[in-house]
Design a protein around this motif. Structure first.
Motif, PDB file in Angstrom:
ATOM      1  N   ALA A  43      64.757 -31.190  87.767  1.00 20.33           N
ATOM      2  CA  ALA A  43      65.717 -32.308  87.726  1.00 20.33           C
ATOM      3  C   ALA A  43      65.054 -33.543  87.111  1.00 20.33           C
ATOM      4  N   ARG A  48      66.292 -37.067  85.978  1.00 16.79           N
ATOM      5  CA  ARG A  48      66.619 -37.604  87.298  1.00 16.79           C
ATOM      6  C   ARG A  48      65.542 -38.605  87.682  1.00 16.79           C
ATOM      7  N   ARG A  50      63.862 -39.960  90.276  1.00 18.20           N
ATOM      8  CA  ARG A  50      63.471 -39.955  91.684  1.00 18.20           C
ATOM      9  C   ARG A  50      61.999 -39.600  91.825  1.00 18.20           C
ATOM     10  N   GLU A 160      71.552 -33.738  95.956  1.00 17.37           N
ATOM     11  CA  GLU A 160      71.647 -34.715  94.868  1.00 17.37           C
ATOM     12  C   GLU A 160      71.019 -34.174  93.574  1.00 17.37           C
ATOM     13  N   ASP A 161      69.926 -33.412  93.700  1.00 18.25           N
ATOM     14  CA  ASP A 161      69.342 -32.772  92.511  1.00 18.25           C
ATOM     15  C   ASP A 161      70.362 -31.807  91.887  1.00 18.25           C
ATOM     16  N   TYR A 164      72.961 -33.722  90.065  1.00 17.07           N
ATOM     17  CA  TYR A 164      72.428 -34.276  88.815  1.00 17.07           C
ATOM     18  C   TYR A 164      72.357 -33.199  87.731  1.00 17.07           C
TER      19      TYR A 164
ATOM     20  N   ILE B  22      74.224 -41.359  90.881  1.00 18.99           N
ATOM     21  CA  ILE B  22      73.579 -40.196  90.237  1.00 18.99           C
ATOM     22  C   ILE B  22      74.443 -39.700  89.082  1.00 18.99           C
ATOM     23  N   ALA B  26      73.468 -39.654  85.146  1.00 20.62           N
ATOM     24  CA  ALA B  26      73.529 -38.403  84.354  1.00 20.62           C
ATOM     25  C   ALA B  26      74.359 -38.639  83.088  1.00 20.62           C
TER      26      ALA B  26
END
Lengths: 198, 78
Positions: A43, A48, A50, A160-161, A164, B22, B26
């Motif tokens: 991710a 992503r 994070r 959440e991953d 995404y 999120i 994206a």
């Protein structure tokens, strides 16, 4: 970011995680060991934003001689086993425990290497996607499997991953393949929850 | 409304907001050059790793934790 059937091109500058995994993956490839990068770093690789310190890498099983060569290459490259000596690589992996590889005298970031042990690990190894970065190529497990697996893991950050990856790879996803993994892992309710957040 | 219900509702709202963010990120990644979003992600990631490195030697290593747990299990099995 450009997707084709079995390849993704990401023309981004490398960060510290990318550099570590490119180096370690290069050593695996030089020894002709098949590998697949899975889980949270995938991710992050796709953008992503994070925090993560671990890069999970699954490899096919290799013998003790290959493990010793790999340990030697890693030591020469300035790495160490941050949780156990690299000399114990084979015994650790054969015991189905991960080996953590980091820059010498550091613990983070680290590559957590383990032998593929179940059908999902094997599926990751058999269906890799090449991600072409300006500084090299990495092999990751299929994005569809990463999404389903993340849904199965259950923590909020994993959910959440999954969201995404589902969003960022949307147009390239094979929905039939994704639904097959969702069904195999028994995460139909979580998948519906993911789609309902749109 | 009880305090725990209020807290649950607050957490649920936070989760919803995070999901919206999120998805928006994206979309940004999909629609902007890789170098653009890549630099932004790298700033966050590299600074987090630098911060983690300040405390990395204060953490117990996973292998000694595993041994400690195994020892505890052995002790409790007597």
């Amino acid at each position: 970011m450009e997707f084709t059937d079995d390849e993704v091109v990401i023309d981004k500058p490398a960060n510290d995680l990318d550099r570590l995994v490119l180096d370690v993956a290069g050593i695996l490839e030089a020894l002709d060991v098949r590998y697949a990068i899975v889980s949270g770093y995938v991710a992050v690789l796709f953008g992503r934003a994070r925090a993560t310190e671990d890069i999970d890498v699954i490899t096919e099983r290799f013998d003790e001689a290959t493990a010793n060569r790999r340990a030697s290459e890693l030591r020469d490259g300035g790495y160490w086993g941050s949780a156990m000596p690299l000399d114990e690589m084979y015994a650790t992996l054969a015991d189905d425990r991960p080996v953590r590889v980091a820059e010498k005298d550091h613990r983070v970031p680290n590559v957590e290497l383990k032998f593929g042990s179940d059908q999902y690990d094997r599926a990751s190894l058999e269906n890799t996607i090449a991600v072409n970065l300006p500084d090299g190529t990495l092999l990751i497990g299929s994005i569809e499997l990463q999404i389903a697996y993340k849904l199965d893991m259950g923590a909020q950050k994993d959910f959440e991953d999954a969201i995404y990856l589902y969003e960022v790879a949307e147009e390239a996803l094979n929905n039939r393949e994704l639904e097959r993994f969702v069904s195999q892992l028994g995460v139909g309710a979580e998948y519906e929850r993911l789609k309902a957040t749109r | 409304m009880s305090d725990s219900k209020r807290l649950d509702d607050k957490h649920a709202r936070n989760r919803e907001q995070r999901v919206v963010q999120i998805r928006e990120w994206a979309k940004y990644v999909r629609t902007h050059p890789d170098e653009d979003w890549g630099k932004q992600v790298n700033r966050i990631l590299n600074s987090q790793l630098q911060s983690a490195r300040h405390f990395e030697h204060d953490r117990p290593d996973p292998e000694s934790l595993r041994h400690a747990l195994l020892r505890d299990e052995d002790d409790s099995g007597d």
